[in-house]
Design an enzyme around this catalytic site. Structure first.
Site, PDB file in Angstrom:
ATOM      1  N   SER A   1       1.651   8.376   1.616  1.00 29.20           N
ATOM      2  CA  SER A   1       0.923   7.163   2.016  1.00 29.20           C
ATOM      3  C   SER A   1       1.159   6.826   3.488  1.00 29.20           C
ATOM      4  O   SER A   1       2.293   6.910   3.984  1.00 29.20           O
ATOM      5  CB  SER A   1       1.385   5.961   1.188  1.00 29.20           C
ATOM      6  OG  SER A   1       1.063   6.143  -0.172  1.00 29.20           O
ATOM      7  N   ILE A   2       0.086   6.395   4.151  1.00 35.39           N
ATOM      8  CA  ILE A   2       0.203   5.989   5.552  1.00 35.39           C
ATOM      9  C   ILE A   2       1.175   4.812   5.670  1.00 35.39           C
ATOM     10  O   ILE A   2       1.948   4.719   6.614  1.00 35.39           O
ATOM     11  CB  ILE A   2      -1.190   5.647   6.123  1.00 35.39           C
ATOM     12  CG1 ILE A   2      -2.036   6.927   6.186  1.00 35.39           C
ATOM     13  CG2 ILE A   2      -1.080   4.997   7.493  1.00 35.39           C
ATOM     14  CD1 ILE A   2      -3.467   6.727   6.639  1.00 35.39           C
TER      15      ILE A   2
ATOM     16  N   TYR B   1     -18.087  10.132   3.357  1.00 38.11           N
ATOM     17  CA  TYR B   1     -17.294   8.888   3.349  1.00 38.11           C
ATOM     18  C   TYR B   1     -18.040   7.761   2.630  1.00 38.11           C
ATOM     19  O   TYR B   1     -17.453   6.831   2.113  1.00 38.11           O
ATOM     20  CB  TYR B   1     -16.923   8.496   4.787  1.00 38.11           C
ATOM     21  CG  TYR B   1     -15.660   7.660   4.857  1.00 38.11           C
ATOM     22  CD1 TYR B   1     -14.461   8.130   4.318  1.00 38.11           C
ATOM     23  CD2 TYR B   1     -15.660   6.404   5.449  1.00 38.11           C
ATOM     24  CE1 TYR B   1     -13.307   7.374   4.370  1.00 38.11           C
ATOM     25  CE2 TYR B   1     -14.508   5.640   5.503  1.00 38.11           C
ATOM     26  CZ  TYR B   1     -13.329   6.134   4.970  1.00 38.11           C
ATOM     27  OH  TYR B   1     -12.191   5.373   5.024  1.00 38.11           O
TER      28      TYR B   1
ATOM     29  N   VAL C   1      -4.305  -6.518  -5.832  1.00 38.34           N
ATOM     30  CA  VAL C   1      -4.872  -7.504  -4.889  1.00 38.34           C
ATOM     31  C   VAL C   1      -6.123  -8.203  -5.417  1.00 38.34           C
ATOM     32  O   VAL C   1      -6.620  -9.127  -4.776  1.00 38.34           O
ATOM     33  CB  VAL C   1      -5.168  -6.880  -3.502  1.00 38.34           C
ATOM     34  CG1 VAL C   1      -3.884  -6.470  -2.810  1.00 38.34           C
ATOM     35  CG2 VAL C   1      -6.139  -5.708  -3.608  1.00 38.34           C
TER      36      VAL C   1
ATOM     37  N   LYS D   1     -15.272  -0.016   5.524  1.00 38.21           N
ATOM     38  CA  LYS D   1     -14.501   0.001   6.773  1.00 38.21           C
ATOM     39  C   LYS D   1     -15.232  -0.746   7.883  1.00 38.21           C
ATOM     40  O   LYS D   1     -14.618  -1.386   8.733  1.00 38.21           O
ATOM     41  CB  LYS D   1     -14.194   1.446   7.199  1.00 38.21           C
ATOM     42  CG  LYS D   1     -13.249   2.181   6.256  1.00 38.21           C
ATOM     43  CD  LYS D   1     -11.960   1.429   5.987  1.00 38.21           C
ATOM     44  CE  LYS D   1     -10.915   2.268   5.270  1.00 38.21           C
ATOM     45  NZ  LYS D   1      -9.766   1.482   4.787  1.00 38.21           N
TER      46      LYS D   1
ATOM     47  N   GLY E   1       0.758  -1.257   0.000  1.00 32.03           N
ATOM     48  CA  GLY E   1       0.000   0.000   0.000  1.00 32.03           C
ATOM     49  C   GLY E   1       0.780   1.293   0.000  1.00 32.03           C
ATOM     50  O   GLY E   1       0.223   2.339   0.322  1.00 32.03           O
TER      51      GLY E   1
ATOM     52  N   THR F   1      -3.681  12.397   1.690  1.00 29.81           N
ATOM     53  CA  THR F   1      -2.981  11.405   0.866  1.00 29.81           C
ATOM     54  C   THR F   1      -3.672  11.327  -0.491  1.00 29.81           C
ATOM     55  O   THR F   1      -4.708  11.966  -0.704  1.00 29.81           O
ATOM     56  CB  THR F   1      -3.032   9.995   1.512  1.00 29.81           C
ATOM     57  OG1 THR F   1      -4.386   9.559   1.533  1.00 29.81           O
ATOM     58  CG2 THR F   1      -2.456   9.974   2.917  1.00 29.81           C
ATOM     59  N   LEU F   2      -3.124  10.460  -1.344  1.00 28.85           N
ATOM     60  CA  LEU F   2      -3.702  10.270  -2.674  1.00 28.85           C
ATOM     61  C   LEU F   2      -5.154   9.796  -2.572  1.00 28.85           C
ATOM     62  O   LEU F   2      -6.044  10.329  -3.231  1.00 28.85           O
ATOM     63  CB  LEU F   2      -2.855   9.222  -3.410  1.00 28.85           C
ATOM     64  CG  LEU F   2      -2.756   9.302  -4.912  1.00 28.85           C
ATOM     65  CD1 LEU F   2      -2.224  10.656  -5.343  1.00 28.85           C
ATOM     66  CD2 LEU F   2      -1.813   8.196  -5.415  1.00 28.85           C
TER      67      LEU F   2
END
Ligand code: 0WD
Length: 272
Positions: free
Chosen positions: A19-20, A161, A71, A168, A13, A199-200
């Site tokens: 990125s995290i 969201y 993935v 999630k 990722g 982030t992206l």
């Protein structure tokens, strides 16, 4: 002596320096971890943008391997896990920091999400964690850990969201079942629920800019969190310091998630 001296792991990722997964990787590297990385496949092999972006970041920290991996493709995951087994034998940790929803489905209301968009969002954002955990099980050492990234939108309604909130929610439940299943083997599975970070992927979430302004007004700590703070906790959850923690969803959000109403001193910036 680092917490990860002699320890090895897999990181899924990293898309770019925001990125995290990159923030967590840096914290893991600082503690001595050795890692193999994946990146999204490049559309044009002549101009490998994703590979280059990843390389620019991780080449300085001695990556064990860098493999392209979508993935949704079994053959890609087969190759990643075969390589990890050949290079590492066993691993101590696996980081899953992946999510995706088609932009129209992400930005539209839940009641209008397309059938295909829903399937794709769930497959990439939830099933991939189940699949990666199942595959990791074979090479994960006793005492090893798997970590995924989630957001409060899976627990409460966060306007904007949308379908990712459903993903999630399912992801967080999957973490609990996976922790239950791997626990008897001495393996841990956890989620880290991060506050908003630019982030992206987050730039595609509707009202993300508003969210960044809302946290400093409402969160007990009156501020947003930093990538470094999320990185350190990600490292912690994957480390032996967290050896008694499994099935957890740990919030790194300056306390935002505990609030039921804004504090009396909350100042919201005027609508622009
Ligand atoms: O505010 C935030 N940024 C938060 C993010 C708050 C709380 C949670 N998170 C979560 C995200 O939902 C995600 O699960 O953290 C995780 C990492 O997200 P990120 O670091 O914010 O975003 P980004 O740097 O874009 O990494 C996500 C990556 C993808 O990036 P892009 O933007 O290229 O789609 O997920 C990967 C990809 O590298 N990804 C895939 N990897 C393999 N196969 C696939 C796929 N099919 N699709 C996306």
């Amino acid at each position: 002596m680092g917490l990860f001296d002699g320890k090895k792991g897999l990181v899924f990722g990293i898309a770019n320096d925001r990125s995290i997964a990159w923030a967590i990787t840096q914290a893991l590297h600082a503690e001595g971890a050795e890692m193999g990385f994946t990146h999204l496949p490049d559309a044009d092999p002549e101009r490998p943008k994703m590979f280059k972006r990843l390389s620019k970041l991780v080449d300085g920290i001695g990556p064990k391997f860098k493999l392209s991996c979508d993935v949704t493709k079994n053959e890609d995951l087969d190759r990643v896990f075969e390589t990890a087994k050949a290079e590492f034998g066993e691993v101590d940790f696996v980081l899953h920091s992946i999510a995706y929803a088609p932009i129209d489905d992400l930005q539209g209301p839940v009641h209008a999400v397309s059938r295909d968009g829903f399937k794709q969002s769930m497959e990439i954002s939830v099933y991939s964690m189940m699949d990666i955990t199942g595959r990791s099980r074979e090479i994960l050492k006793e005492g090893g850990a798997v970590l995924t990234l989630t957001y409060l939108g899976g627990e409460k309604v966060i306007p904007g969201y949308n379908v990712m909130g459903l993903c999630k929610s399912a992801l967080e439940t999957a973490v609990e079942y996976l922790a239950h299943e791997l626990g008897p083997e001495g393996k841990r599975v956890n989620a880290l629920s991060a506050g908003p970070l630019k982030t992206l992927s987050s730039s595609a979430v509707g009202d993300f800019g508003k969210m960044l302004k809302l946290y400093p007004a409402i969160a007990p700590m009156r501020r947003n969190v930093t990538p470094e703070e999320v990185g350190k906790v990600g490292m912690f959850l994957l480390s032996d310091l967290a050896s008694g923690i499994s099935g957890e969803n740990l919030h790194v959000d300056a306390g935002f998630h505990i609030m039921g109403a804004p504090p009396a001193d909350a100042k919201f910036e005027a609508e622009g």
